[in-house]
Structures are given as structure tokens and as C-alpha cells.
Motif scaffolding. Structure first.
Motif, PDB file in Angstrom:
ATOM      1  N   ARG A 134       1.773  31.388  31.585  1.00 24.45           N
ATOM      2  CA  ARG A 134       1.375  32.909  31.850  1.00 24.45           C
ATOM      3  C   ARG A 134      -0.036  32.612  31.795  1.00 24.45           C
ATOM      4  O   ARG A 134      -0.827  32.987  32.597  1.00 24.45           O
ATOM      5  CB  ARG A 134       1.992  33.672  31.020  1.00 24.45           C
ATOM      6  CG  ARG A 134       3.234  34.149  31.672  1.00 24.45           C
ATOM      7  CD  ARG A 134       3.639  35.482  30.839  1.00 24.45           C
ATOM      8  NE  ARG A 134       3.817  35.293  29.382  1.00 24.45           N
ATOM      9  CZ  ARG A 134       4.770  34.744  28.678  1.00 24.45           C
ATOM     10  NH1 ARG A 134       5.964  34.556  29.490  1.00 24.45           N
ATOM     11  NH2 ARG A 134       4.792  34.936  27.345  1.00 24.45           N
ATOM     12  N   SER A 181      -1.640  30.713  34.633  1.00 24.38           N
ATOM     13  CA  SER A 181      -1.524  31.601  35.956  1.00 24.38           C
ATOM     14  C   SER A 181      -2.637  32.562  35.998  1.00 24.38           C
ATOM     15  O   SER A 181      -3.408  32.822  36.965  1.00 24.38           O
ATOM     16  CB  SER A 181      -0.141  32.491  36.080  1.00 24.38           C
ATOM     17  OG  SER A 181      -0.017  32.885  37.102  1.00 24.38           O
ATOM     18  N   ASP A 206      -5.866  32.802  38.428  1.00 26.87           N
ATOM     19  CA  ASP A 206      -6.101  33.997  39.553  1.00 26.87           C
ATOM     20  C   ASP A 206      -7.562  34.441  39.314  1.00 26.87           C
ATOM     21  O   ASP A 206      -8.071  34.938  40.165  1.00 26.87           O
ATOM     22  CB  ASP A 206      -5.157  35.127  39.039  1.00 26.87           C
ATOM     23  CG  ASP A 206      -3.505  34.862  39.369  1.00 26.87           C
ATOM     24  OD1 ASP A 206      -3.397  34.034  40.325  1.00 26.87           O
ATOM     25  OD2 ASP A 206      -2.777  35.508  38.687  1.00 26.87           O
TER      26      ASP A 206
END
Length: 245
Positions: A213, A216, A220
Motif C-alpha cells: 500500500r 502504491s 500515485d
């Protein structure tokens, strides 16, 4: 998170759970097969007081004398049994038993009625991995019981004709071999290993997902948004250079 989720994670992270489960089964097997046969033997002795009638004697001054067992009168037969219990556990008795080959630990149990009116009996038992040592421990302790009882009565000043004695109620039994309970320990070891493996899989899975996570979110943030125009390079003004002839 329910049991189904834990099972799914454990199967997914099999490279964590499988080694722990295999190690658990190896430990459980070694513990189960390593339990040795334990032998047990016991004997029972009783205590009896003199079975004679005490007749009072006369002194020259007219007084009478009666021989009594002061230990028995002060505490009854139960007191004699408890004193013998303590005497048989003394180091000097243990040294004699071990010298004769009785190396198994001995347990002394006094059994008497609640009222104390009945003569108590004493159970002498031993348990160990060597059948011969177990048998010798019980037999030699039984043999030493009467001497031990006599010694403590002599120390208390009991007249010889009023001393209590021991007698054998049940001869030492032949050592019987048995395997101690080991199934419960086996099951406990396996269950503990499976729980540890499942817990390790859940922890590793949580760490991996947490790292995923974070990566990720970082990706982003670094990726430009599709709605924004691409960055334009600032134009550099062109300068015309004139040459004069």
C-alpha cells in the motif's frame, strides 16, 4: 478476520506456514517416541503395639510401676505412623537404600482412618526407568522400617517391652511397566505449532500488504494527473544578429 480468512492467508503464505508445521511435527514425534517405560512397585506395612497385658509392679515403698509407650499414648497410632514416615525419609535411610542398589525415588504415604482409632498402614512405593532399582528401593525401605521405628522410640525413651513394631501387610509387588501419558502432550505440541504457523502467516501477510500500500500511494503521488497539460518549456527569445559591412 474469521477462521476462513486466517486459513486463506495461511495457504497463500505457505512458504511461511509449511516450515513451521514441519518443525512442529518433528518435535512432536521426537517427544512422543522419546518417552521411556516407567516401572512401579509398592508395598504396605502396618504398625502394631505389644500384644501383652501390662501388669503393675510393686516397689519397696508400696508404689506401683507400669510400662507405657509414651509416644502411642500422647498421639496414638497415627503419631507413630507419621513419625515413621519422617524417619524413612531421613538421609541415613536413603543412603542405606542406595547402597543396596535402590536408586529409584521412594514415596511414603500414611493411610489412616479419620477417627484415628484404627491402626494406620503405610504404603511404600517407587517408580523409575530401571525395574531392578525400583524393586530394590521398595524392598530395602521396607526392611529399614522396623529399625527406623525402633530408633525413634529409643530416642523418645520408650521401654523396650512397650515398643511398637512394623509388620508387612503386602509384600513388595513385582515392578510393572507402563508408558506415561504422552498423547495429550503430542496433541498440545501439534496444536501450538499450527497456531504459531497461522499467526506467523497473518503477521507476514500484514507486513507485505502494508509495504504494498505504501508503494502504491507513493507511485500515485509521483505520477502526473491526466487532466493537466504537460509542462511547456519556456521559449527562449531569438536574437537577430546584424552584421554591418
Amino acid at each position: 478476520m474469521d477462521l476462513f480468512d486466517v486459513t486463506r492467508i495461511a495457504l497463500r503464505r505457505w512458504w511461511v506456514t509449511l516450515p513451521i508445521v514441519l518443525i512442529t511435527f518433528v518435535i512432536a514425534y521426537n517427544n512422543y517416541s522419546g518417552v521411556k517405560i516407567e516401572y512401579y512397585s509398592s508395598a504396605t506395612i502396618g504398625i502394631t503395639t505389644p500384644s501383652v497385658e501390662v501388669v503393675a509392679g510393686s516397689r519397696p515403698d508400696g508404689s506401683t510401676v507400669q510400662s507405657r509407650n509414651g509416644l502411642e499414648e500422647s498421639g496414638g497410632p497415627s503419631m507413630l505412623a507419621n513419625l515413621l514416615d519422617t524417619a524413612l525419609l531421613q538421609p541415613q535411610v536413603g543412603d542405606k537404600v542406595r547402597a543396596g542398589g535402590g536408586t529409584a525415588p521412594v514415596t511414603i504415604t500414611v493411610k489412616s482412618s479419620d477417627s484415628g482409632s484404627q491402626l494406620p498402614i503405610i504404603e511404600i512405593s517407587a517408580a523409575g526407568e530401571d525395574a531392578d532399582a525400583v524393586a530394590r528401593s521398595v524392598a530395602l525401605t521396607v526392611a529399614a522400617s522396623n529399625e527406623a521405628l525402633r530408633s525413634l522410640q529409643e530416642a523418645a525413651g520408650v521401654p523396650p517391652d512397650q515398643m511398637a513394631k512394623t509388620f508387612v501387610v503386602a509384600q513388595p509387588s513385582q515392578p510393572v511397566g507402563a508408558i506415561p501419558a504422552r498423547t495429550r502432550e503430542l496433541i498440545a505440541t501439534v496444536v501450538a505449532g499450527i497456531l504459531i504457523a497461522a499467526l506467523a502467516a497473518v503477521i507476514v501477510n500484514a507486513i507485505i500488504e502494508f509495504i504494498g500500500r505504501r508503494r502504491s500511494r507513493r507511485a500515485d503521488r509521483d505520477e502526473p494527473s491526466s487532466g493537466e497539460p504537460p509542462d511547456e518549456q519556456p521559449s527562449t527569445p531569438e536574437h537577430t544578429v546584424f552584421s554591418h559591412r
